[in-house]
Design a protein around this motif. Structure first.
Motif, PDB file in Angstrom:
ATOM      1  N   ALA A 181      -1.757 -34.694 -72.772  1.00  0.00           N
ATOM      2  CA  ALA A 181      -0.573 -34.020 -73.305  1.00  0.00           C
ATOM      3  C   ALA A 181       0.257 -34.957 -74.172  1.00  0.00           C
ATOM      4  O   ALA A 181       0.312 -36.165 -73.940  1.00  0.00           O
ATOM      5  CB  ALA A 181       0.287 -33.480 -72.158  1.00  0.00           C
ATOM      6  N   MET A 182       0.894 -34.394 -75.193  1.00  0.00           N
ATOM      7  CA  MET A 182       1.842 -35.131 -76.021  1.00  0.00           C
ATOM      8  C   MET A 182       3.184 -35.123 -75.300  1.00  0.00           C
ATOM      9  O   MET A 182       3.702 -34.071 -74.933  1.00  0.00           O
ATOM     10  CB  MET A 182       2.000 -34.473 -77.390  1.00  0.00           C
ATOM     11  N   THR A 183       3.753 -36.287 -75.057  1.00  0.00           N
ATOM     12  CA  THR A 183       5.014 -36.380 -74.328  1.00  0.00           C
ATOM     13  C   THR A 183       6.090 -37.044 -75.175  1.00  0.00           C
ATOM     14  O   THR A 183       5.795 -37.761 -76.133  1.00  0.00           O
ATOM     15  CB  THR A 183       4.834 -37.175 -73.028  1.00  0.00           C
ATOM     16  N   ASP A 184       7.316 -36.784 -74.801  1.00  0.00           N
ATOM     17  CA  ASP A 184       8.460 -37.382 -75.483  1.00  0.00           C
ATOM     18  C   ASP A 184       9.208 -38.290 -74.517  1.00  0.00           C
ATOM     19  O   ASP A 184       9.277 -38.026 -73.313  1.00  0.00           O
ATOM     20  CB  ASP A 184       9.429 -36.309 -75.999  1.00  0.00           C
ATOM     21  N   SER A 185       9.776 -39.362 -75.043  1.00  0.00           N
ATOM     22  CA  SER A 185      10.654 -40.219 -74.252  1.00  0.00           C
ATOM     23  C   SER A 185      11.978 -40.346 -74.991  1.00  0.00           C
ATOM     24  O   SER A 185      12.018 -40.334 -76.224  1.00  0.00           O
ATOM     25  CB  SER A 185      10.032 -41.609 -74.036  1.00  0.00           C
ATOM     26  N   VAL A 186      13.048 -40.442 -74.221  1.00  0.00           N
ATOM     27  CA  VAL A 186      14.385 -40.489 -74.800  1.00  0.00           C
ATOM     28  C   VAL A 186      15.018 -41.839 -74.501  1.00  0.00           C
ATOM     29  O   VAL A 186      15.021 -42.300 -73.348  1.00  0.00           O
ATOM     30  CB  VAL A 186      15.277 -39.363 -74.237  1.00  0.00           C
ATOM     31  N   VAL A 187      15.527 -42.476 -75.537  1.00  0.00           N
ATOM     32  CA  VAL A 187      16.250 -43.736 -75.391  1.00  0.00           C
ATOM     33  C   VAL A 187      17.704 -43.487 -75.758  1.00  0.00           C
ATOM     34  O   VAL A 187      18.004 -42.991 -76.851  1.00  0.00           O
ATOM     35  CB  VAL A 187      15.654 -44.840 -76.294  1.00  0.00           C
ATOM     36  N   MET A 188      18.588 -43.811 -74.838  1.00  0.00           N
ATOM     37  CA  MET A 188      20.020 -43.591 -75.078  1.00  0.00           C
ATOM     38  C   MET A 188      20.643 -44.823 -75.738  1.00  0.00           C
ATOM     39  O   MET A 188      20.433 -45.960 -75.306  1.00  0.00           O
ATOM     40  CB  MET A 188      20.740 -43.285 -73.760  1.00  0.00           C
ATOM     41  N   LYS A 189      21.387 -44.590 -76.796  1.00  0.00           N
ATOM     42  CA  LYS A 189      22.139 -45.640 -77.483  1.00  0.00           C
ATOM     43  C   LYS A 189      23.628 -45.281 -77.430  1.00  0.00           C
ATOM     44  O   LYS A 189      24.005 -44.138 -77.705  1.00  0.00           O
ATOM     45  CB  LYS A 189      21.680 -45.765 -78.936  1.00  0.00           C
ATOM     46  N   PHE A 190      24.433 -46.243 -77.086  1.00  0.00           N
ATOM     47  CA  PHE A 190      25.870 -46.046 -76.978  1.00  0.00           C
ATOM     48  C   PHE A 190      26.552 -46.756 -78.148  1.00  0.00           C
ATOM     49  O   PHE A 190      26.317 -47.953 -78.380  1.00  0.00           O
ATOM     50  CB  PHE A 190      26.396 -46.588 -75.652  1.00  0.00           C
ATOM     51  N   ILE A 191      27.323 -45.985 -78.898  1.00  0.00           N
ATOM     52  CA  ILE A 191      27.971 -46.512 -80.096  1.00  0.00           C
ATOM     53  C   ILE A 191      29.374 -46.991 -79.722  1.00  0.00           C
ATOM     54  O   ILE A 191      30.203 -46.232 -79.208  1.00  0.00           O
ATOM     55  CB  ILE A 191      28.070 -45.454 -81.210  1.00  0.00           C
ATOM     56  N   TYR A 192      29.641 -48.278 -79.958  1.00  0.00           N
ATOM     57  CA  TYR A 192      30.955 -48.879 -79.725  1.00  0.00           C
ATOM     58  C   TYR A 192      31.455 -49.489 -81.035  1.00  0.00           C
ATOM     59  O   TYR A 192      30.662 -49.828 -81.924  1.00  0.00           O
ATOM     60  CB  TYR A 192      30.878 -49.968 -78.654  1.00  0.00           C
ATOM     61  N   LYS A 193      32.760 -49.631 -81.130  1.00  0.00           N
ATOM     62  CA  LYS A 193      33.358 -50.263 -82.308  1.00  0.00           C
ATOM     63  C   LYS A 193      34.004 -51.566 -81.869  1.00  0.00           C
ATOM     64  O   LYS A 193      34.734 -51.619 -80.877  1.00  0.00           O
ATOM     65  CB  LYS A 193      34.393 -49.334 -82.940  1.00  0.00           C
ATOM     66  N   LYS A 194      33.737 -52.610 -82.640  1.00  0.00           N
ATOM     67  CA  LYS A 194      34.342 -53.920 -82.394  1.00  0.00           C
ATOM     68  C   LYS A 194      34.657 -54.569 -83.724  1.00  0.00           C
ATOM     69  O   LYS A 194      33.772 -54.668 -84.594  1.00  0.00           O
ATOM     70  CB  LYS A 194      33.392 -54.812 -81.583  1.00  0.00           C
ATOM     71  N   GLU A 195      35.914 -54.934 -83.881  1.00  0.00           N
ATOM     72  CA  GLU A 195      36.395 -55.569 -85.117  1.00  0.00           C
ATOM     73  C   GLU A 195      36.056 -54.717 -86.333  1.00  0.00           C
ATOM     74  O   GLU A 195      35.626 -55.219 -87.379  1.00  0.00           O
ATOM     75  CB  GLU A 195      35.798 -56.965 -85.254  1.00  0.00           C
ATOM     76  N   GLY A 196      36.207 -53.395 -86.183  1.00  0.00           N
ATOM     77  CA  GLY A 196      36.015 -52.471 -87.293  1.00  0.00           C
ATOM     78  C   GLY A 196      34.570 -52.128 -87.586  1.00  0.00           C
ATOM     79  O   GLY A 196      34.299 -51.339 -88.491  1.00  0.00           O
ATOM     80  N   LYS A 197      33.629 -52.683 -86.808  1.00  0.00           N
ATOM     81  CA  LYS A 197      32.214 -52.407 -87.053  1.00  0.00           C
ATOM     82  C   LYS A 197      31.625 -51.648 -85.866  1.00  0.00           C
ATOM     83  O   LYS A 197      31.937 -51.931 -84.708  1.00  0.00           O
ATOM     84  CB  LYS A 197      31.436 -53.711 -87.258  1.00  0.00           C
ATOM     85  N   GLU A 198      30.767 -50.679 -86.188  1.00  0.00           N
ATOM     86  CA  GLU A 198      30.099 -49.919 -85.135  1.00  0.00           C
ATOM     87  C   GLU A 198      28.808 -50.623 -84.715  1.00  0.00           C
ATOM     88  O   GLU A 198      28.037 -51.086 -85.547  1.00  0.00           O
ATOM     89  CB  GLU A 198      29.789 -48.499 -85.610  1.00  0.00           C
TER      90      GLU A 198
END
Length: 393
Positions: free
Chosen positions: A218-235
């Motif tokens: 079977a073809m399967t999917d995996s999910v990777v979570m990324k958390f976006i934070y801002k520091k010194e004006g940059k994401e």
């Protein structure tokens, strides 16, 4: 210079031994790959078809010969046995590999005319053999990588030839000769033990014990979570582990879920009835299932079929499905089944998956709800009571 030459000697010798070993644990896999090459040569060079036909029919012999030679010559270089003859033999072997990998890779190029170099185009689908099998099923290199790997090895061997006076010698010549001879004989028996007398001691194939076939198909999917934070004006995108390192200077912005598609580990596998219905999904859902794999009934070991019949009858009494899979045409299969009085049905599958599933013709595989639990070589078929006690719950 001496240090460089000796480092190359150690590296190349170890690489040949490693390459030979990972193929020697599965000599039939190498045999099948050589069979593919000889068939491709037959199509491209039909005038020598008699030669390619002979080589193809004896591909197992040539595979074992090549593997034993590769292991022996790698060990000879590693201990410094007869530098000149060792290096020339190694160069000849490596040039042979270079021709094979070059044929594989360069066959993907096409051009409008011989002098129109700028119009050369590469199409991977046109390559005659898509995998050279340099490291068996342990590591599958792209044809391009394999080709350039062999080019580099050719250069390194030539460097050793030019600087052979700097090569080291670990053993006296008489002792080294005896040692190389013992390694050669040992390598031959090691190859035999992995296909003639039993299954590979290390299994790199996608059908190995513990594999759930429906999941691998079977073809399967995996999910990777990324958390976006801002520091010194940059994401900044952070993963779960990186979140542990942040402080109050980081400001949460958003979360992104990145979906990766995991390709099938097993492709091209089906189980067809004589009328062409694919019953793989339903069959692999059985709580217990024995699959007898005999990809070519003309080449199978017929002498063990009385014992297989007895085993199958005991399976029927225990209400456990027992079926055979083959690539032989239905008419010949039915003739074989009547000749050997087989009390089980034969279904049909593609030759490549069958040859990959088990390195024995025939071979027996036991599955629980589609998961491979055990497999046996033709020369090591178990007693049903033993299997029932140890595996069937």
């Amino acid at each position: 210079m001496k240090i460089i030459i000796r480092a190359i000697q150690l590296l190349v010798g170890a690489l040949f031994i490693f390459s030979g070993f990972v193929k020697a644990v599965d000599p039939l896999g190498t045999s099948y790959k050589m069979h593919d090459y000889f068939n491709a040569f037959s199509n491209d060079f039909p005038s020598l078809d008699f030669l390619w036909h002979f080589m193809s029919n004896s591909s197992t012999f040539w595979a074992v010969f090549m593997l034993v030679f590769e292991l022996a010559i790698g060990f000879a270089l590693l201990i410094g046995w007869r530098h000149k003859i060792t290096l020339w033999l190694m160069l000849l072997l490596c040039l042979f590999f270079t021709l094979l990998t070059g044929y594989t890779y360069l066959s993907g190029y096409s051009f409008d005319s011989f002098f129109a170099f700028s119009t050369w185009k590469f199409d991977a689908t046109k390559m005659k053999v898509t995998n050279c099998g340099c490291f068996g099923d342990f590591m599958k290199l792209t044809p391009r990588t394999s080709y350039w790997k062999d080019i580099v090895l050719d250069v390194l061997i030539i460097i050793m030839l030019l600087g052979k006076k700097h090569l080291y010698t670990l053993l006296k010549e008489k002792v080294a000769t005896i040692t190389v001879a013992l390694v050669t004989v040992g390598s031959l028996f090691f190859c035999f033990s992995n296909y003639l007398w039993g299954l590979p001691i290390i299994d790199f194939r996608p059908y190995k014990i513990g594999t759930n076939l429906p999941q691998a198909m079977a073809m399967t999917d995996s999910v990777v979570m990324k958390f976006i934070y801002k520091k010194e004006g940059k994401e900044i995108a952070l993963d779960m582990d990186q979140l542990k390192t942040i402080d109050s200077t980081y400001t949460y912005v958003d979360r992104q879920d990145i979906v990766f598609e995991n390709p099938k580990k097993i492709v091209g596998f089906f189980i067809n009835t004589p009328d062409g219905n694919n019953i793989a999904d339903s069959l692999l859902q059985a709580p217990h299932l024995f699959l007898l794999i005999a990809y070519d009934l003309e080449k199978t070991r017929t002498k063990i079929f009385p014992a297989i019949n007895d085993f199958a009858n005991l399976c029927t009494q225990a209400q456990i499905p027992f079926v055979a899979l083959t690539h032989t045409d239905p008419v010949a299969t039915e003739r074989f089944r009547h000749e050997h009085q087989n009390p089980f049905p034969f279904y049909f599958a593609d030759e490549v998956p069958l040859k990959t599933m088990i390195r024995s013709n025939p071979g027996l595989i036991y599955l629980q709800q589609g998961t491979v639990k055990a497999m046996w070589h033709a020369s090591q078929l178990p007693a049903f009571d033993q299997v029932k006690t140890n595996l069937i719950h």
